[in-house]
Design a protein around this motif. Structure first.
Motif, short mmCIF file in Angstrom:
data_model
loop_
_atom_site.label_atom_id
_atom_site.label_comp_id
_atom_site.label_asym_id
_atom_site.label_seq_id
_atom_site.Cartn_x
_atom_site.Cartn_y
_atom_site.Cartn_z
N UNK A 136 0.84 -1.21 0.00
CA UNK A 136 0.00 0.00 0.00
C UNK A 136 0.87 1.25 0.00
N UNK A 137 1.88 1.28 0.86
CA UNK A 137 2.75 2.46 0.97
C UNK A 137 3.46 2.76 -0.34
N UNK A 138 4.04 1.71 -0.94
CA UNK A 138 4.75 1.88 -2.23
C UNK A 138 3.82 2.43 -3.29
N UNK A 139 2.62 1.84 -3.37
CA UNK A 139 1.68 2.24 -4.42
C UNK A 139 1.17 3.65 -4.16
N UNK A 140 1.01 4.00 -2.89
CA UNK A 140 0.53 5.34 -2.58
C UNK A 140 1.55 6.38 -3.04
N UNK A 141 2.83 6.11 -2.80
CA UNK A 141 3.88 7.05 -3.23
C UNK A 141 3.97 7.12 -4.75
N UNK A 145 3.00 10.45 -7.42
CA UNK A 145 3.80 10.98 -8.53
C UNK A 145 3.05 10.90 -9.86
N UNK A 146 2.34 9.81 -10.06
CA UNK A 146 1.57 9.65 -11.31
C UNK A 146 0.49 10.73 -11.39
#
Ligand code: 4NP
Length: 155
Positions: A136-141, A145-146
């Motif tokens: 979740x954390x990785x995808x949130x970051x 950016x996206x």
């Protein structure tokens, strides 16, 4: 016309449903469409994994209405940006591409966070809840950016 983004993993029950929900939460649905699918047919029609539903809910994102689908060639025409969760998904998508226009729509999602490194979002399916927190954390970051990149390029 809306800008359309597709998130892709293997099963479309763990990682890409989270990526879809997270990016949707950061964009105005009047201007952007975000969907997800899997490269495999394993879970077609299934709800997201309960552990993805739970970590999304903890972060005020509802992904319960999503149902798994499989990536298809026509997705290259439908979508402007196609994000693969890992190198294996990336290669499976690229294998279906017919030309450089289609190739160029595809990227690994973590390259939006760590450019050109081709890092994988680890598959949390066989692990515990901690794996889902990290994903979740990785995808949130990455989605942060996206979202800012999309908003800038569409201004
Ligand atoms: P996902 O995780 O690709 O993030 O949805 C997986 C879900 C199911 C399986 C593999 C990965 N599976 O082998 O059933």
């Amino acid at each position: 016309m809306k800008t359309k983004v597709l998130m892709v993993c293997l099963g479309n029950i763990c990682r890409s449903p989270l990526a879809e929900g997270i990016l949707k939460s950061k964009l105005d649905s009047r201007y952007y469409q975000v969907d997800s699918c899997g490269t495999s047919s394993y879970h077609i029609g299934s709800k997201p994994d309960i552990r993805s539903i739970d970590i999304a809910k903890k972060n005020n994102i509802d992904i319960t209405r999503q149902r798994a689908a499989q990536f298809k060639k026509s997705d290259f025409d439908t979508y402007d940006y196609i994000y693969a969760m890992d190198t294996s998904n990336y290669q499976d998508i690229i294998a279906l591409a017919n030309n450089s226009l289609q190739n160029n729509k595809v990227n690994q999602i973590l390259n939006e966070l760590h450019p050109n490194q081709n890092l994988d979002v680890p598959d949390p399916y066989y692990g515990g809840d901690q794996g889902f927190e990290e994903v979740f954390k990785m995808l949130d970051q990455a989605c942060e950016n996206i979202a800012s990149k999309l908003k800038k390029s569409d201004q």
